[in-house]
Write an enzyme that holds these catalytic residues in place. Structure first.
Site, short mmCIF file in Angstrom:
data_model
loop_
_atom_site.label_atom_id
_atom_site.label_comp_id
_atom_site.label_asym_id
_atom_site.label_seq_id
_atom_site.Cartn_x
_atom_site.Cartn_y
_atom_site.Cartn_z
N ASP A 131 2.19 -6.08 2.67
CA ASP A 131 1.01 -5.31 3.08
C ASP A 131 1.45 -3.98 3.69
O ASP A 131 0.81 -3.43 4.58
CB ASP A 131 0.15 -6.10 4.07
CG ASP A 131 -1.26 -5.56 4.21
OD1 ASP A 131 -1.70 -4.79 3.33
OD2 ASP A 131 -1.92 -5.87 5.22
N GLU B 36 -7.95 -3.79 -2.99
CA GLU B 36 -8.31 -4.46 -1.73
C GLU B 36 -9.48 -3.68 -1.14
O GLU B 36 -9.32 -2.89 -0.23
CB GLU B 36 -7.13 -4.52 -0.77
CG GLU B 36 -7.43 -5.41 0.43
CD GLU B 36 -6.32 -5.41 1.46
OE1 GLU B 36 -6.33 -6.30 2.32
OE2 GLU B 36 -5.45 -4.52 1.42
N HIS C 261 -10.63 -10.67 3.54
CA HIS C 261 -11.50 -9.88 4.42
C HIS C 261 -12.88 -10.52 4.40
O HIS C 261 -13.89 -9.90 4.06
CB HIS C 261 -11.53 -8.42 3.98
CG HIS C 261 -10.28 -7.69 4.33
ND1 HIS C 261 -10.04 -7.20 5.60
CD2 HIS C 261 -9.17 -7.40 3.60
CE1 HIS C 261 -8.86 -6.61 5.64
NE2 HIS C 261 -8.30 -6.74 4.43
N HIS D 291 1.91 -10.06 12.49
CA HIS D 291 0.64 -10.51 11.91
C HIS D 291 0.42 -12.00 12.18
O HIS D 291 -0.71 -12.44 12.39
CB HIS D 291 0.62 -10.27 10.40
CG HIS D 291 0.28 -8.86 10.03
ND1 HIS D 291 1.18 -7.83 10.12
CD2 HIS D 291 -0.87 -8.32 9.56
CE1 HIS D 291 0.59 -6.71 9.73
NE2 HIS D 291 -0.64 -6.97 9.39
N ILE E 154 -4.84 -4.34 13.70
CA ILE E 154 -3.63 -4.15 12.92
C ILE E 154 -4.01 -3.53 11.59
O ILE E 154 -4.97 -3.95 10.94
CB ILE E 154 -2.89 -5.48 12.72
CG1 ILE E 154 -2.35 -6.00 14.05
CG2 ILE E 154 -1.74 -5.32 11.73
CD1 ILE E 154 -1.60 -7.32 13.94
N ALA E 155 -3.27 -2.52 11.17
CA ALA E 155 -3.61 -1.75 9.98
C ALA E 155 -2.45 -1.77 9.00
O ALA E 155 -1.60 -0.87 9.00
CB ALA E 155 -3.97 -0.31 10.37
N ASP F 34 6.07 -10.91 9.25
CA ASP F 34 6.76 -9.89 10.06
C ASP F 34 6.85 -10.26 11.53
O ASP F 34 7.39 -9.49 12.33
CB ASP F 34 6.07 -8.53 9.92
CG ASP F 34 4.62 -8.54 10.39
OD1 ASP F 34 4.10 -9.61 10.76
OD2 ASP F 34 3.99 -7.45 10.37
N HIS G 76 0.80 -1.23 0.00
CA HIS G 76 0.00 0.00 0.00
C HIS G 76 0.84 1.28 0.00
O HIS G 76 0.38 2.32 -0.48
CB HIS G 76 -0.91 0.03 1.23
CG HIS G 76 -1.96 -1.04 1.23
ND1 HIS G 76 -3.10 -0.95 0.48
CD2 HIS G 76 -2.00 -2.24 1.87
CE1 HIS G 76 -3.83 -2.05 0.66
NE2 HIS G 76 -3.18 -2.84 1.48
N HIS H 153 -3.75 -12.17 2.35
CA HIS H 153 -3.09 -12.31 3.66
C HIS H 153 -3.77 -13.37 4.54
O HIS H 153 -4.54 -13.07 5.44
CB HIS H 153 -2.90 -10.99 4.39
CG HIS H 153 -4.04 -10.03 4.41
ND1 HIS H 153 -5.32 -10.36 4.80
CD2 HIS H 153 -4.08 -8.70 4.11
CE1 HIS H 153 -6.10 -9.31 4.74
NE2 HIS H 153 -5.37 -8.29 4.32
#
Length: 376
Positions: free
Chosen positions: A269, A127, A190, A246, A304-305, A243, A63, A211
Site C-alpha cells: 500500500d 481503489e 473501505h 497498520h 493513516i494514509a 509494516d 500507489h 488491506h
C-alpha cells in the site's frame, strides 16, 4: 545460460540448503541441492555466497514510491515507481489508483495501459471511488460515489485487473457482478459492511479483501463485521500490510492462524513518500505528513494514509516474527500470483520466469533478477 550457487534456495515447498539454480534467457531451467549433483554443462557456476534466494515479490497493491506516484498521466513517472519497487525485490506489481473524478481515473488508467502492455506493471487496481464514506480513510470523501452501472463501465478497461468496492453501497453487489463479468477481480474494502453484507459480496463474486482490518469496521465479539467475514470465508484472499504500524504483529499472527498462508498476500500500500525523507506529500488530492515512516493525513482525521513499506521489509518482518521462509515467500509471491492467474511468476519452479531476490543474513536485498537479467 548461467548456473548460480547459493546457500539457500526457497521453493514453494522447501528450503534447499547448499543449492544451485540455472537460468537460461528469461526462465528458470533447473535447480537443486549441490549434494544431489549439479548440471554437467561445462560452464563454471557463479557463486553468490552465503545468501538466501527467494522468488521475486508480487505486490498487488502499490500507489507509489521513490518520490513518484501511479496516479499520474506521465508514463515516465509511473515507470519510476515500478523501478523503485523492483530494486526492493518487487518484480511483479499492480499500480493502484486512489479516488479521483472519473475522467481523471480514465486518463490515469490510459497512461498506465502501455506499461501493462510492456510488462512493466501487471495491471491497474482501482481503489476508489466506490467506497464507504464512513471508512474512506485517505480517500477524498466528496469524490466517493455509488457504483452505478454506467460509472463502473466507464472506468473499466483491459488494463484494469482489480476494483475495490464497498459491498453495502446501494449498487455494490450489482457492481461486483459487473466487474467479475468483465473478467476483473472484485475486492471488498473501505467498507462499513455487516458480516452478512461482506459474505454477500463474496457470493456476488468478490475474491479479495483490501488491506484486512484497515479501512473496515472493527471486529467485535458480538459484531464480527467485515473482518470476521473475511477471516471466515475461504473464497477471499486477505491483503495484509505488514509494516508494524497498520497492524500489530500479533494481529498478523491471528490472521495467519485463521486463514493460512494460501489466503494471505503481503502488500505494501506504498505511497509516493516511500523511500523519501520526512515531509509533506500528496496522496491523490490529499496532503499527507510522513514522519519516521508513518504516513498520516495532514488535516482532518489524521488517518493513516498508505504506507512507506517495501516488500523486502514486509517479507523480513514476517520472517523475523517467526514465519518460516517458505510461508513468508508464499505470502509475498506465490499466493498473490496464483490469485490473479499469473502462473509464470511467484515461485522458484522450472519453467517460470527467472525473477529472483538475493537476500543477506538480515534479509536485506543484495541483488534482484527480473526475467533473467540482474537489475542495476
Amino acid at each position: 545460460m548461467t548456473t548460480y550457487r547459493v546457500a539457500r534456495l526457497v521453493t514453494p515447498d522447501d528450503v534447499l540448503e547448499n543449492a544451485w539454480i540455472q537460468v537460461v534467457d528469461s526462465d528458470i531451467l533447473a535447480f537443486g541441492r549441490r549434494s544431489d549433483g549439479m548440471p554437467a554443462d561445462g560452464l563454471r557456476p557463479e557463486d553468490l555466497g552465503d545468501v538466501t534466494v527467494v522468488p521475486g515479490f508480487v505486490d498487488i497493491h502499490t500507489h507509489g514510491g521513490g518520490g513518484s506516484t501511479y496516479s499520474t498521466t506521465d508514463p515516465e513517472e509511473a515507470r519510476k515507481v515500478a523501478a523503485f519497487h523492483a530494486r526492493h525485490g518487487t518484480t511483479t506489481t499492480m499500480a493502484s489508483l486512489v479516488t479521483a473524478p472519473l475522467d481523471d481515473i480514465v486518463e490515469q488508467t490510459a497512461c498506465l495501459a502501455d506499461l501493462v502492455t510492456d510488462g512493466v506493471i501487471a495491471g491497474v487496481h482501482l481503489e476508489g471511488p466506490f467506497l464507504s464514506e464512513a471508512r474512506c480513510g485517505a480517500h477524498e470523501p466528496t469524490l466517493l460515489r455509488d457504483p452505478v452501472e454506467g460509472d463502473v463501465a466507464k472506468v473499466l478497461s483491459d488494463a484494469v485487473k482489480m476494483v475495490t468496492i464497498a459491498p453495502e453501497l446501494p449498487s455494490g453487489l450489482d457492481a461486483i457482478r459487473q466487474v467479475v463479468d468483465a473478467g476483473v477481480v472484485a475486492a471488498l474494502g473501505h467498507t462499513d459492511a455487516t458480516y452478512e453484507q461482506m459474505i454477500a459480496g463474496a457470493d456476488a463474486g468478490a475474491t479479495v479483501a483490501t488491506h484486512l482490518f484497515n479501512g473496515m469496521r472493527p471486529f467485535h465479539h458480538r459484531d464480527p463485521g467485515p473482518v470476521g467475514a473475511a477471516l471466515n470465508d475461504p473464497r477471499l484472499l486477505l491483503e495484509v500490510i505488514n509494516d508494524g504500524m497498520h497492524l500489530d504483529p500479533q494481529v498478523v499472527r491471528v490472521a495467519l492462524a485463521a486463514a493460512g498462508v494460501n489466503r494471505i498476500a503481503l502488500i505494501t500500500d506504498a505511497m509516493v513518500a516511500t523511500g523519501m525523507p520526512n515531509g509533506r506529500y500528496m496522496l491523490g488530492s490529499l496532503e499527507v505528513d510522513v514522519k519516521d515512516g508513518l504516513a498520516t493525513l495532514a488535516h482532518g482525521t489524521h488517518s493513516i494514509a498508505g504506507s512507506t513499506l517495501t516488500m523486502d521489509v514486509a517479507f523480513a518482518n514476517a520472517v523475523k516474527a517467526g514465519t518460516s521462509l517458505v510461508d513468508a515467500s508464499r505470502m509475498a509471491s506465490t499466493t498473490p500470483a496464483q490469485t490473479f492467474g499469473w502462473y509464470d511468476v511467484g515461485g522458484i519452479e522450472t519453467g517460470k520466469r527467472a525473477d529472483l531476490v538475493v537476500l543477506d543474513e538480515e534479509y536485506a536485498v543484495r541483488k534482484v533478477m527480473r526475467a533473467g537479467a540482474w537489475l542495476d
